[in-house]
Motif scaffolding. Sequence first.
Motif, short mmCIF file in Angstrom:
data_model
loop_
_atom_site.label_atom_id
_atom_site.label_comp_id
_atom_site.label_asym_id
_atom_site.label_seq_id
_atom_site.Cartn_x
_atom_site.Cartn_y
_atom_site.Cartn_z
N ASP A 1 -65.12 -2.55 -5.83
CA ASP A 1 -65.05 -2.54 -4.36
C ASP A 1 -65.17 -1.11 -3.87
N LEU A 2 -66.34 -0.80 -3.30
CA LEU A 2 -66.61 0.53 -2.75
C LEU A 2 -66.70 0.46 -1.22
N SER A 3 -65.91 -0.40 -0.61
CA SER A 3 -65.92 -0.52 0.85
C SER A 3 -65.58 0.83 1.48
N GLY A 4 -66.43 1.27 2.40
CA GLY A 4 -66.19 2.52 3.11
C GLY A 4 -66.38 3.77 2.26
N ALA A 5 -66.90 3.63 1.05
CA ALA A 5 -67.11 4.80 0.18
C ALA A 5 -68.23 5.68 0.70
N LYS A 6 -68.16 6.95 0.40
CA LYS A 6 -69.19 7.93 0.77
C LYS A 6 -69.98 8.24 -0.50
N ALA B 1 -70.25 1.28 3.40
CA ALA B 1 -70.46 2.46 2.56
C ALA B 1 -71.57 3.32 3.16
N ASP B 2 -71.55 4.62 2.89
CA ASP B 2 -72.58 5.54 3.37
C ASP B 2 -73.45 5.95 2.19
N LEU B 3 -74.69 5.44 2.18
CA LEU B 3 -75.63 5.71 1.10
C LEU B 3 -76.71 6.70 1.52
N THR B 4 -76.46 7.48 2.55
CA THR B 4 -77.43 8.44 3.06
C THR B 4 -77.88 9.38 1.95
N GLY B 5 -79.19 9.40 1.69
CA GLY B 5 -79.76 10.30 0.69
C GLY B 5 -79.50 9.92 -0.75
N ALA B 6 -78.87 8.77 -0.99
CA ALA B 6 -78.59 8.33 -2.36
C ALA B 6 -79.89 7.91 -3.05
N ARG B 7 -79.98 8.16 -4.34
CA ARG B 7 -81.12 7.74 -5.15
C ARG B 7 -80.75 6.43 -5.83
N LEU B 8 -81.52 5.39 -5.52
CA LEU B 8 -81.22 4.06 -6.03
C LEU B 8 -82.34 3.49 -6.90
N ASP B 9 -83.24 4.33 -7.40
CA ASP B 9 -84.35 3.86 -8.23
C ASP B 9 -83.80 3.10 -9.43
N GLY B 10 -84.20 1.85 -9.58
CA GLY B 10 -83.80 1.04 -10.72
C GLY B 10 -82.38 0.51 -10.66
N ALA C 1 -74.84 -7.73 -4.52
CA ALA C 1 -74.02 -6.68 -3.91
C ALA C 1 -73.95 -6.91 -2.40
N ASP C 2 -72.77 -6.74 -1.83
CA ASP C 2 -72.58 -6.92 -0.38
C ASP C 2 -72.73 -5.57 0.31
N LEU C 3 -73.85 -5.42 1.02
CA LEU C 3 -74.18 -4.17 1.71
C LEU C 3 -73.94 -4.27 3.22
N SER C 4 -73.19 -5.25 3.67
CA SER C 4 -72.96 -5.47 5.10
C SER C 4 -72.37 -4.22 5.76
N GLY C 5 -73.06 -3.75 6.79
CA GLY C 5 -72.58 -2.60 7.55
C GLY C 5 -72.76 -1.25 6.87
N ALA D 1 -77.54 -5.14 8.03
CA ALA D 1 -77.01 -6.26 8.84
C ALA D 1 -75.94 -7.02 8.07
N THR D 2 -75.18 -7.81 8.83
CA THR D 2 -74.20 -8.70 8.22
C THR D 2 -74.76 -10.10 8.28
N PRO D 3 -74.95 -10.81 7.22
CA PRO D 3 -74.74 -10.39 5.83
C PRO D 3 -75.97 -9.71 5.25
#
Length: 169
Positions: free
Chosen positions: A107-112, A131-140, A146-150, A161-163
């Motif tokens: 659970d990474l709710s609200g994680a930076k 969670a804030d994924l600004t500039g994160a590298r997600l290749d692969g 995974a719940d990415l809501s908000g 968007a939710t959901p």
Amino acid sequence: MPSRPAPRRALPIALALTLIAAPAWAACTDPAGPAVNWRRCYHDGRDLKGVDMSGAMLREATFQRSDLSGATLQKVDGYRAKFFSAKLLGTVLDESRLIEADFTRADLSGAKLRGADLRNAKMVDTILKQADLTGARLDGTDLRNADLSGATWTDGKRTCATPSVGQCN
């Protein structure tokens, strides 16, 4: 005539090279703190809420079912670290190297995670709400279920968007 001190004897070259090249072993019993070396250490089920471990070496360490909520893990090296079912609510992981890390059911709710390197990470059934994924590298990265809501997406502009399950909608 004054006597001169005896010349110093040099260490044998093999011994000197061994001393220089000796690896720094992790001290798994060291307390949590900035730049701690917990490489390949087991910290399953630990309460590490609010700790500051900025710049820590967490390569191949395990934190299964641990609570790292509110912790600062900025700029850590968590290559292949395991966070199965861990709580990382509001945890700061900015600019961390988390290549091939496993966050299954965490659970990474609200994680930076700004600027975090999450290439080939496993985030199956992971909660990333707000969670804030600004500039994160997600290749692969495996975001299956995974719940990415908000969540703020990698471009820093789009809010999922939710959901949003498995991808940012």
